[in-house]
Enzyme design. Structure first.
Site, PDB file in Angstrom:
ATOM      1  N   GLU A   1      92.565 190.051  69.875  1.00  0.00           N
ATOM      2  CA  GLU A   1      93.988 190.600  69.833  1.00  0.00           C
ATOM      3  C   GLU A   1      94.069 191.395  68.796  1.00  0.00           C
ATOM      4  O   GLU A   1      95.009 192.605  69.041  1.00  0.00           O
ATOM      5  CB  GLU A   1      95.036 189.258  69.285  1.00  0.00           C
ATOM      6  CG  GLU A   1      95.017 188.397  70.480  1.00  0.00           C
ATOM      7  CD  GLU A   1      95.689 186.945  69.707  1.00  0.00           C
ATOM      8  OE1 GLU A   1      96.603 186.633  69.556  1.00  0.00           O
ATOM      9  OE2 GLU A   1      94.510 186.051  69.684  1.00  0.00           O
TER      10      GLU A   1
ATOM     11  N   ARG B   1      83.702 186.749  74.373  1.00  0.00           N
ATOM     12  CA  ARG B   1      84.481 187.390  75.359  1.00  0.00           C
ATOM     13  C   ARG B   1      83.858 187.994  76.518  1.00  0.00           C
ATOM     14  O   ARG B   1      84.806 188.180  77.607  1.00  0.00           O
ATOM     15  CB  ARG B   1      85.302 188.590  74.474  1.00  0.00           C
ATOM     16  CG  ARG B   1      85.997 187.899  73.172  1.00  0.00           C
ATOM     17  CD  ARG B   1      87.160 186.926  73.481  1.00  0.00           C
ATOM     18  NE  ARG B   1      87.869 186.440  72.381  1.00  0.00           N
ATOM     19  CZ  ARG B   1      88.593 185.403  72.326  1.00  0.00           C
ATOM     20  NH1 ARG B   1      88.799 184.619  73.504  1.00  0.00           N
ATOM     21  NH2 ARG B   1      89.233 185.048  71.214  1.00  0.00           N
TER      22      ARG B   1
ATOM     23  N   GLU C   1      92.377 178.009  64.856  1.00  0.00           N
ATOM     24  CA  GLU C   1      92.967 177.002  65.637  1.00  0.00           C
ATOM     25  C   GLU C   1      93.185 175.750  64.225  1.00  0.00           C
ATOM     26  O   GLU C   1      92.473 176.144  63.398  1.00  0.00           O
ATOM     27  CB  GLU C   1      92.220 176.350  66.725  1.00  0.00           C
ATOM     28  CG  GLU C   1      92.024 177.223  67.851  1.00  0.00           C
ATOM     29  CD  GLU C   1      91.538 176.988  69.084  1.00  0.00           C
ATOM     30  OE1 GLU C   1      91.679 175.467  69.297  1.00  0.00           O
ATOM     31  OE2 GLU C   1      90.999 177.469  69.986  1.00  0.00           O
TER      32      GLU C   1
ATOM     33  N   GLN D   1      83.015 184.953  79.077  1.00  0.00           N
ATOM     34  CA  GLN D   1      84.133 184.287  79.778  1.00  0.00           C
ATOM     35  C   GLN D   1      84.749 184.948  80.959  1.00  0.00           C
ATOM     36  O   GLN D   1      84.883 184.187  82.171  1.00  0.00           O
ATOM     37  CB  GLN D   1      85.303 184.316  78.800  1.00  0.00           C
ATOM     38  CG  GLN D   1      86.325 183.165  79.267  1.00  0.00           C
ATOM     39  CD  GLN D   1      87.263 182.651  78.194  1.00  0.00           C
ATOM     40  OE1 GLN D   1      86.701 182.710  76.903  1.00  0.00           O
ATOM     41  NE2 GLN D   1      88.692 182.400  78.518  1.00  0.00           N
TER      42      GLN D   1
ATOM     43  N   ASP E   1      87.201 178.190  67.227  1.00  0.00           N
ATOM     44  CA  ASP E   1      86.882 178.044  68.447  1.00  0.00           C
ATOM     45  C   ASP E   1      85.988 179.372  68.686  1.00  0.00           C
ATOM     46  O   ASP E   1      86.549 180.345  69.374  1.00  0.00           O
ATOM     47  CB  ASP E   1      88.154 177.709  69.333  1.00  0.00           C
ATOM     48  CG  ASP E   1      87.517 177.809  70.888  1.00  0.00           C
ATOM     49  OD1 ASP E   1      86.132 177.586  71.232  1.00  0.00           O
ATOM     50  OD2 ASP E   1      88.216 178.239  71.661  1.00  0.00           O
TER      51      ASP E   1
ATOM     52  N   ASP F   1      90.391 171.021  74.119  1.00  0.00           N
ATOM     53  CA  ASP F   1      91.259 172.359  73.444  1.00  0.00           C
ATOM     54  C   ASP F   1      92.262 172.742  74.145  1.00  0.00           C
ATOM     55  O   ASP F   1      92.100 172.812  75.494  1.00  0.00           O
ATOM     56  CB  ASP F   1      90.184 173.690  73.494  1.00  0.00           C
ATOM     57  CG  ASP F   1      90.597 174.386  72.409  1.00  0.00           C
ATOM     58  OD1 ASP F   1      91.327 174.195  71.394  1.00  0.00           O
ATOM     59  OD2 ASP F   1      89.981 175.811  72.549  1.00  0.00           O
TER      60      ASP F   1
ATOM     61  N   TYR G   1      84.522 182.303  84.251  1.00  0.00           N
ATOM     62  CA  TYR G   1      85.538 181.210  84.049  1.00  0.00           C
ATOM     63  C   TYR G   1      86.233 181.017  85.514  1.00  0.00           C
ATOM     64  O   TYR G   1      87.096 180.196  85.521  1.00  0.00           O
ATOM     65  CB  TYR G   1      86.213 181.561  82.994  1.00  0.00           C
ATOM     66  CG  TYR G   1      87.641 182.324  83.315  1.00  0.00           C
ATOM     67  CD1 TYR G   1      87.527 183.674  83.679  1.00  0.00           C
ATOM     68  CD2 TYR G   1      88.999 181.744  83.357  1.00  0.00           C
ATOM     69  CE1 TYR G   1      88.642 184.532  83.960  1.00  0.00           C
ATOM     70  CE2 TYR G   1      90.083 182.631  83.628  1.00  0.00           C
ATOM     71  CZ  TYR G   1      89.815 183.890  84.079  1.00  0.00           C
ATOM     72  OH  TYR G   1      91.049 184.403  84.302  1.00  0.00           O
TER      73      TYR G   1
ATOM     74  N   LYS H   1      82.149 179.382  75.360  1.00  0.00           N
ATOM     75  CA  LYS H   1      82.665 178.429  74.161  1.00  0.00           C
ATOM     76  C   LYS H   1      81.792 177.435  73.701  1.00  0.00           C
ATOM     77  O   LYS H   1      81.833 177.030  72.614  1.00  0.00           O
ATOM     78  CB  LYS H   1      83.875 177.507  74.761  1.00  0.00           C
ATOM     79  CG  LYS H   1      85.169 178.714  75.497  1.00  0.00           C
ATOM     80  CD  LYS H   1      85.750 179.290  74.103  1.00  0.00           C
ATOM     81  CE  LYS H   1      87.313 179.847  74.615  1.00  0.00           C
ATOM     82  NZ  LYS H   1      88.204 180.326  73.466  1.00  0.00           N
TER      83      LYS H   1
ATOM     84  N   GLU I   1      88.230 182.029  67.092  1.00  0.00           N
ATOM     85  CA  GLU I   1      89.854 181.901  67.131  1.00  0.00           C
ATOM     86  C   GLU I   1      90.153 180.893  66.180  1.00  0.00           C
ATOM     87  O   GLU I   1      89.515 179.757  65.646  1.00  0.00           O
ATOM     88  CB  GLU I   1      90.000 180.980  68.596  1.00  0.00           C
ATOM     89  CG  GLU I   1      89.533 182.095  69.765  1.00  0.00           C
ATOM     90  CD  GLU I   1      89.932 181.511  71.356  1.00  0.00           C
ATOM     91  OE1 GLU I   1      90.214 182.519  72.089  1.00  0.00           O
ATOM     92  OE2 GLU I   1      90.121 180.290  71.319  1.00  0.00           O
TER      93      GLU I   1
ATOM     94  N   TYR J   1      96.109 175.120  74.318  1.00  0.00           N
ATOM     95  CA  TYR J   1      96.369 176.744  74.258  1.00  0.00           C
ATOM     96  C   TYR J   1      97.851 176.751  73.844  1.00  0.00           C
ATOM     97  O   TYR J   1      98.776 177.291  74.635  1.00  0.00           O
ATOM     98  CB  TYR J   1      96.126 177.081  75.971  1.00  0.00           C
ATOM     99  CG  TYR J   1      96.047 178.318  76.122  1.00  0.00           C
ATOM    100  CD1 TYR J   1      95.333 178.950  75.690  1.00  0.00           C
ATOM    101  CD2 TYR J   1      96.934 178.832  77.388  1.00  0.00           C
ATOM    102  CE1 TYR J   1      94.977 180.530  75.938  1.00  0.00           C
ATOM    103  CE2 TYR J   1      96.666 180.214  77.831  1.00  0.00           C
ATOM    104  CZ  TYR J   1      95.913 180.929  77.214  1.00  0.00           C
ATOM    105  OH  TYR J   1      95.584 182.301  77.503  1.00  0.00           O
TER     106      TYR J   1
ATOM    107  N   THR K   1      94.467 178.945  69.949  1.00  0.00           N
ATOM    108  CA  THR K   1      94.618 180.131  68.825  1.00  0.00           C
ATOM    109  C   THR K   1      95.949 180.272  68.452  1.00  0.00           C
ATOM    110  O   THR K   1      97.052 180.351  69.227  1.00  0.00           O
ATOM    111  CB  THR K   1      94.071 181.381  69.339  1.00  0.00           C
ATOM    112  OG1 THR K   1      92.852 181.199  69.933  1.00  0.00           O
ATOM    113  CG2 THR K   1      94.116 182.355  68.203  1.00  0.00           C
TER     114      THR K   1
ATOM    115  N   HIS L   1      99.583 184.228  71.162  1.00  0.00           N
ATOM    116  CA  HIS L   1      98.222 184.403  71.733  1.00  0.00           C
ATOM    117  C   HIS L   1      98.078 184.535  73.313  1.00  0.00           C
ATOM    118  O   HIS L   1      97.625 185.465  73.925  1.00  0.00           O
ATOM    119  CB  HIS L   1      97.087 183.206  71.235  1.00  0.00           C
ATOM    120  CG  HIS L   1      95.892 183.303  71.684  1.00  0.00           C
ATOM    121  ND1 HIS L   1      94.837 184.317  71.424  1.00  0.00           N
ATOM    122  CD2 HIS L   1      95.604 182.403  72.827  1.00  0.00           C
ATOM    123  CE1 HIS L   1      93.797 184.064  72.197  1.00  0.00           C
ATOM    124  NE2 HIS L   1      93.982 183.186  72.927  1.00  0.00           N
TER     125      HIS L   1
ATOM    126  N   THR M   1      81.570 174.937  67.573  1.00  0.00           N
ATOM    127  CA  THR M   1      83.028 175.116  67.132  1.00  0.00           C
ATOM    128  C   THR M   1      82.881 174.608  65.802  1.00  0.00           C
ATOM    129  O   THR M   1      81.970 173.498  65.513  1.00  0.00           O
ATOM    130  CB  THR M   1      83.559 173.848  68.191  1.00  0.00           C
ATOM    131  OG1 THR M   1      83.704 174.504  69.353  1.00  0.00           O
ATOM    132  CG2 THR M   1      85.143 173.657  67.506  1.00  0.00           C
TER     133      THR M   1
END
Lengths: 439, 439
Positions: A384, A248, A212, A251, A244, A138, A255, A264, A210, A140, A370, A145, A268
């Site tokens: 967001e 939240r 994508e 993470q 995705d 994945d 992470y 994650k 997300e 970015y 995203t 985003h 998916t």
């Protein structure tokens, strides 16, 4: 470079009349690949091509149609249900099959009578994973985003210093990728409140999507051999939509220092159809960087990538809550954006991935990250749109959302458009969030 | 819980006499699985069991041996070269095959004459990937490694706050995993000096190894269904050695915010043999946390995990430079450590991985993270042994190393030991570093 050809003629019509409706995502100009079985059966997966509200079953089509020997050879793995093998064919072969299917489905084709019996209504099909995804990565590439999310954590310095130099990506979990309609269950996980002494293990309370796109690799490279930017387009098979799903609250605690993991890997979702690079040719557009930004390093730069590395694909997110469903209300649109705003192209993602020698294979999946637009209301995630959960969205029926609730059905939609071209789509990429397992 | 049984009798001897030498890593008490073909041939991969300096070819053994119907059924997928299918058998079935192979290879077995023709000398075999690794995840359970590396970046606060709560892990790249002897080529990648304006794309100058173990998953779980800590041991097939090759100069520039990517995915090497959990039963030991440390959250804690979650496996790293090889000098040992010092057990890694519902499959690989010992000279990587490249190691022949040089052969070795038990090993996990591709 893929040339525009008569398979993009906007006037072309199919004897599958539903394909000719302006609202159809699957006109004869599209011809995306997917895997399916008859709903309720336990048949092996078959490969098909979407046309209008039907699927052309390529196993039956290989048997019933009249094809040249070359085309029959290309159809052979597809008739066996093996899209990966077809993905490994060179671009000219993939284009040849597209032409043959286009001719066969065109109004007036002599193949109509034979191929009518190779159709299955999409409403009677259960869609399956279109191919084996050996590895999933994945990226970015959504700069809006990255900036918006970065601001939540670092108001003064939202974009990290590497962002404009490196197509940032990380390895994802391939086993938990599924197609539209898959079960997505709210995960349990560790989270820790900033003022708490210890973390708790509990169901996620900040479950998000997300928006994508996914790019599927065509053919591969040997370990230790890079894929130059000039060759990257040949190694791309097509695009899907990709959600995705993200927890939240898991993470931030997990992470550091190695990246997102359980936040994650619980699921998916991809759209049921992979739209080929050949079908997307009319929707390519220039890839441009603001003059004040660094230009890509040489290994990520080519004239072709600058001229038409990007894609004009309009993206939308739709939400139907359980209350809406029960009240007979339709889904509500949450946001709109466009894939052409990505800061890195799909070719750059692939070339960067292989630049150290990592070996790619047909069917490998690259997520775009995203895709948010430049405006606040164009966020491609609830993180967001709700400003990190601080500002609830008020829906048309009065419900509020900071993050997703159990029973919410979240759909991604995409539409490739260009002046003078027939627009094409991917089919909805949707799933309904199931409650967490009991303790 | 796996009981110690007569397959661990240290006095047991095999009619394959090389297995009875004290120096052999593959006595009759081991019986690890691997895949191979006759060197120089292009035969399909076969599954075999190491015994002394030989391999028992399970395709021939299934044909030639006299086996009960149950054992013949268990041998069937192995005879087809499919270790993943056998990995999916329940623990009792895996133990039953171990007993049958043990009896057949025991001195005095009536099977000797038939099975002698099913042997191939290891020196005549090319080892291959033992199974399909659907997904690969790398953990970070070496607390001494995490502390030493953390000190290089954060002298006052080397361990991040989540370390003692979360078995930190991240998804790795499965396509670039290979076995001992694979080609590892120095990767190109982006790196940026702290005072430079822009990064450069160039061959890595800080190429390193990481001393790890790999755990292979046996059987799996459905998406959305966790694997409780009490069930985790049943879902483990065995262990290998694992070298997580690392480009130390690529990682700092690329890894924020999503973790290591190209710094790791150019190659991972495993030992040719997977030692089963059944073979490792005598080497289990208690898993203990310092009293002042937080104890694991309930979902990661069980009496069995506390009593015997860990493994007593002595680990070593050996280096033979090109100059040593040319001068006829043997490899030199760089460090020693022990897997029992890991801060999380393999069972905890697996349970945590599936705790949010991520689906695991037979053949999935979990890396342990670098296994360094508590002393500075026990670092499991050159990053540690050279203090971040600041202090070169002086080798016995006068050469110096901060990081690996082209032509260096790096080998990992492991030996499970316990009082009263016959020690067993994995075979060397080695590769020679090839120079970077020309520009």
């Amino acid at each position: 470079m893929i040339k525009t050809d008569h398979t993009h003629d906007p006037a072309a019509q199919s004897w599958v009349v539903s394909a000719n409706q302006a609202s159809s995502e699957f006109p004869i100009q599209n011809l995306p690949f997917g895997a399916f079985r008859r709903r309720g059966s336990d048949e092996d997966a078959r490969i098909g091509v979407a046309i209008g509200d039907q699927i052309l079953d390529l196993r039956h089509a290989a048997e019933l149609g009249r094809w040249s020997a070359d085309i029959q050879a290309l159809l052979a793995p597809l008739a066996q249900g093996d899209l990966n093998a077809f993905m490994g064919q060179p671009p000219a072969a993939r284009l040849a099959l597209r032409h043959a299917l286009f001719e066969a489905l065109l109004t007036g084709s002599k193949q109509e009578a034979a191929l009518r019996t190779a159709l299955l209504a999409q409403s009677e099909a259960e869609m399956l994973m279109p191919c084996r995804v050996g590895d999933y990565t994945d990226f970015y590439t959504g700069i809006h985003h990255a900036t918006t999310v970065g601001k939540l954590f670092r108001p003064d310095n939202p974009l990290l210093p590497n962002y404009k130099w490196v197509p940032i990506g990380y390895h994802g979990r391939s086993s938990s990728i599924g197609v539209s309609g898959m079960a997505i269950r709210r995960p349990w996980g560790q989270r820790k409140a900033p003022d708490a002494e210890a973390p708790v293990f509990a169901p996620s309370q900040r479950l998000d999507y997300e928006l994508e796109l996914g790019a599927f690799v065509a053919g591969g490279n040997a370990l230790g051999e890079p894929i130059g930017i000039e060759k990257a387009e040949q190694h791309l098979f097509g695009l899907s939509l990709l959600n995705d799903w993200s927890a939240r609250d898991i993470q931030p605690w997990e992470y550091q220092p190695l990246g997102p993991f359980l936040a994650k890997n619980f699921g998916t979702t991809i759209s049921p159809w992979i739209v080929t690079m050949e079908a997307l040719a009319p929707f390519r557009c220039s890839f441009e960087r603001p003059a004040e930004d660094p230009q890509p390093l040489a290994y990520l730069d080519s004239a072709q990538n600058r001229a038409q590395g990007a894609f004009n694909i309009e993206l939308e997110v739709w939400l139907q809550t359980a209350a809406m469903r029960e009240g007979g209300l339709p889904a509500q649109r949450l946001s709109q954006s466009n894939f052409r705003d990505a800061y890195w192209t799909v070719a750059q993602m692939l070339t960067h991935h292989a630049s150290g020698g990592c070996n790619m294979s047909s069917g490998d999946l690259l997520g775009s990250g995203t895709q948010s637009g430049p405006l606040p209301e164009q966020g491609g995630s609830l993180l967001e749109l709700s400003q990190g959960g601080k500002q609830a969205l008020v829906l048309a029926n009065g419900e509020q959302r900071t993050f997703l609730q159990d029973g919410d059905t979240l759909s991604l939609r995409g539409r490739a458009t260009a002046p003078g071209a027939r627009s094409i789509g991917f089919g909805d990429c949707w799933a309904t969030l199931l409650p967490a397992r009991a303790a």
